[in-house]
Motif scaffolding. Structure first.
Motif, short mmCIF file in Angstrom:
data_model
loop_
_atom_site.label_atom_id
_atom_site.label_comp_id
_atom_site.label_asym_id
_atom_site.label_seq_id
_atom_site.Cartn_x
_atom_site.Cartn_y
_atom_site.Cartn_z
N ASP A 141 0.87 -1.22 0.13
CA ASP A 141 0.06 0.05 -0.08
C ASP A 141 0.79 1.29 0.03
N GLU A 142 2.06 1.28 -0.60
CA GLU A 142 2.85 2.18 -0.53
C GLU A 142 2.86 2.71 -2.12
N LEU A 143 3.33 4.11 -2.58
CA LEU A 143 3.31 4.39 -3.95
C LEU A 143 4.25 3.66 -4.43
N ALA A 144 4.17 3.00 -5.46
CA ALA A 144 5.13 2.56 -6.58
C ALA A 144 6.14 3.50 -6.89
N SER A 145 7.40 3.21 -6.66
CA SER A 145 8.53 4.00 -6.98
C SER A 145 8.59 4.81 -8.48
N PHE A 146 8.02 4.05 -9.33
CA PHE A 146 7.96 4.55 -10.58
C PHE A 146 6.81 5.46 -10.78
N SER A 147 5.75 5.48 -9.98
CA SER A 147 4.43 6.15 -10.38
C SER A 147 4.84 7.72 -10.34
N SER A 148 4.26 8.26 -11.22
CA SER A 148 4.26 9.84 -11.22
C SER A 148 3.39 10.34 -10.07
N ARG A 149 3.50 11.46 -9.61
CA ARG A 149 2.59 12.04 -8.84
C ARG A 149 2.32 13.53 -9.06
N GLY A 150 1.37 14.15 -8.35
CA GLY A 150 1.06 15.40 -8.59
C GLY A 150 -0.43 15.79 -8.16
N PRO A 151 -0.62 17.20 -8.08
CA PRO A 151 -2.01 17.53 -7.53
C PRO A 151 -3.10 16.89 -8.28
N GLU A 152 -2.82 16.42 -9.71
CA GLU A 152 -3.94 16.05 -10.45
C GLU A 152 -4.21 14.53 -10.27
N ILE A 153 -3.45 13.84 -9.13
CA ILE A 153 -3.80 12.55 -9.00
C ILE A 153 -5.34 12.41 -8.25
N GLU A 154 -5.97 11.66 -8.86
CA GLU A 154 -7.48 11.38 -8.20
C GLU A 154 -7.57 10.21 -7.49
N LEU A 155 -7.02 9.26 -8.05
CA LEU A 155 -7.19 7.71 -7.36
C LEU A 155 -5.87 6.95 -7.46
N ALA A 156 -5.67 6.16 -6.56
CA ALA A 156 -4.59 5.15 -6.65
C ALA A 156 -5.01 3.72 -6.88
N ALA A 157 -4.51 2.87 -7.56
CA ALA A 157 -4.72 1.76 -7.56
C ALA A 157 -3.64 0.73 -7.73
#
Length: 377
Positions: free
Chosen positions: A282-298
């Motif tokens: 349940d951690e953010l995958a290291s490769f995943s982009s991030r930013g204020p536009e993120i609405e959901l995680a999966a």
């Protein structure tokens, strides 16, 4: 009798020892009085047995214990349930083998599916490299349209000559009989919108044309497991057009992580649900982009899905996006509009305790999104 509103994964696993999902019996409330239904009836006396068998239009099965499976009008089933000699009347349900894909289980897609929420009636466009014509894991492929040429030996103009579209489609809607995985919405209809070539690349104008096409077809969900680092006015116009015409667009945040404010396009547009990827912890995958536009995680790390000629285990926000699109299909199959489904996904997401630029509203939750209690407690 099982109550559809209270079945949880823990209940399912406790009932079955973790090898097979328990039957989600479901109620009779949705049936009309004269509709013929298939029910299991339990009785505690010969009088109860006789009453049940006499009421049946068809005796499907008599058990050696005090029960039988019958076909009869709902009106008759309701009357049977009121008899003192009848222990229960439950609508017959369906069991499905548990998926081995951790993401499917983590977002409680198993709970949603066993309770009958399988995406039937929803149309999902896979805006990608195409879809296969005859993969047994994807028997629910509907129509298709190609905006780029397919390479040689293609079964249709929209055939997948790269493999990425097939992989994404497996997460969204692989059939329950597939040996690789079960899709989040296994009964949704998947449509191939081929906008990327055999190298997995496509122009913004081709992608925009594909998005426009989806809107014109009136389909429910458009999965965009693709993206670039810069925007495009024509693509922005296309996603606005599709959103205004009822399509829920779900887009991959991108694989630029670790980074800040690096969500790619078209996911970065406000009309698109931007999805980040999580791992088994349940951690953010290291490769995943991030930013204020993120609405959901999966789930997006080490996801097993349908590959070219077999199964494949892959990582990327492409597969996280597919999880979210599958849940969107479950919700829109219930009659939600695109804006209503989007709000529903946000309001039922599970807070993982991550920053909002990593998880948005939280981890998408299939069971909660369709109105089931998905708590493990």
């Amino acid at each position: 009798m099982f109550d559809e509103e209270t079945i949880t994964r823990r209940t399912v696993l406790k009932t079955t020892g973790g090898s097979l999902l328990a039957v989600g019996a479901g109620g009779l409330a949705g049936a009309s009085p004269d509709e013929e239904v298939r029910v299991n009836v339990g009785f505690d006396s010969g009088r109860g047995r006789s009453a049940a068998l006499d009421a049946a239009d068809e005796v499907v099965r008599e058990f050696t214990f005090d029960a039988a499976t019958l076909r009869l009008p709902k009106r008759a089933a309701t009357a049977l349930a009121e008899r003192d000699s009848v222990r229960y009347v439950e609508r017959d349900g369906t069991a499905r083998a548990l998926s081995t894909t951790w993401g499917y289980d983590r977002i409680d897609a198993d709970v949603a599916n066993i309770n009958g929420y399988t995406g039937a009636g929803a149309d999902v466009a896979v805006i990608d490299t195409g879809l296969p014509c005859d993969d047994p894991c994807l028997p629910n492929v509907g129509s298709g349209k190609a905006f780029v040429d397919c390479s040689s030996d293609c079964c249709a103009p929209w055939d997948d000559d790269n493999g990425h579209g097939t992989q994404v489609a497996g997460v969204i809607g692989a059939d329950e009989s597939c040996s690789c995985t079960t899709g989040i919405a296994p009964d949704a209809t998947l449509h191939a919108v081929k906008v990327l070539n055999d190298y997995g690349a496509g122009s913004y104008s081709d992608i925009a044309a594909g998005v426009e096409y989806v809107a014109r077809q009136g389909w429910d969900v458009g999965n965009l497991s693709l993206g670039g680092s810069s925007g495009s006015s024509v693509l922005k116009d296309a996603v606005e057009y599709a959103t205004n015409n009822g399509v829920l667009l779900v887009g991959a945040a991108g694989g630029s992580g670790p980074c800040t404010s690096c969500v790619g396009y078209p996911a970065a547009y406000p009309e698109v649900v931007a999805v980040s990827a999580t791992n088994r912890n349940d951690e953010l995958a290291s490769f995943s982009s991030r930013g204020p536009e993120i609405e959901l995680a999966a789930p997006g790390s080490d996801i097993t899905t349908v590959g070219s000629g077999g199964c494949a285990t892959l990582s990327g926000t492409s597969y996280a996006t597919a999880h979210a699109s599958g849940v969107a299909a479950l919700v829109m199959a219930q009659g939600y509009t695109n804006s209503g489904a989007r709000t529903r996904l946000q309001n039922t997401a599970e807070d993982l305790g991550l920053p909002s630029d990593e998880q948005g509203s939280g981890l998408v939750d299939a069971a909660a999104a369709v109105g089931l209690n998905s708590s493990d407690d």
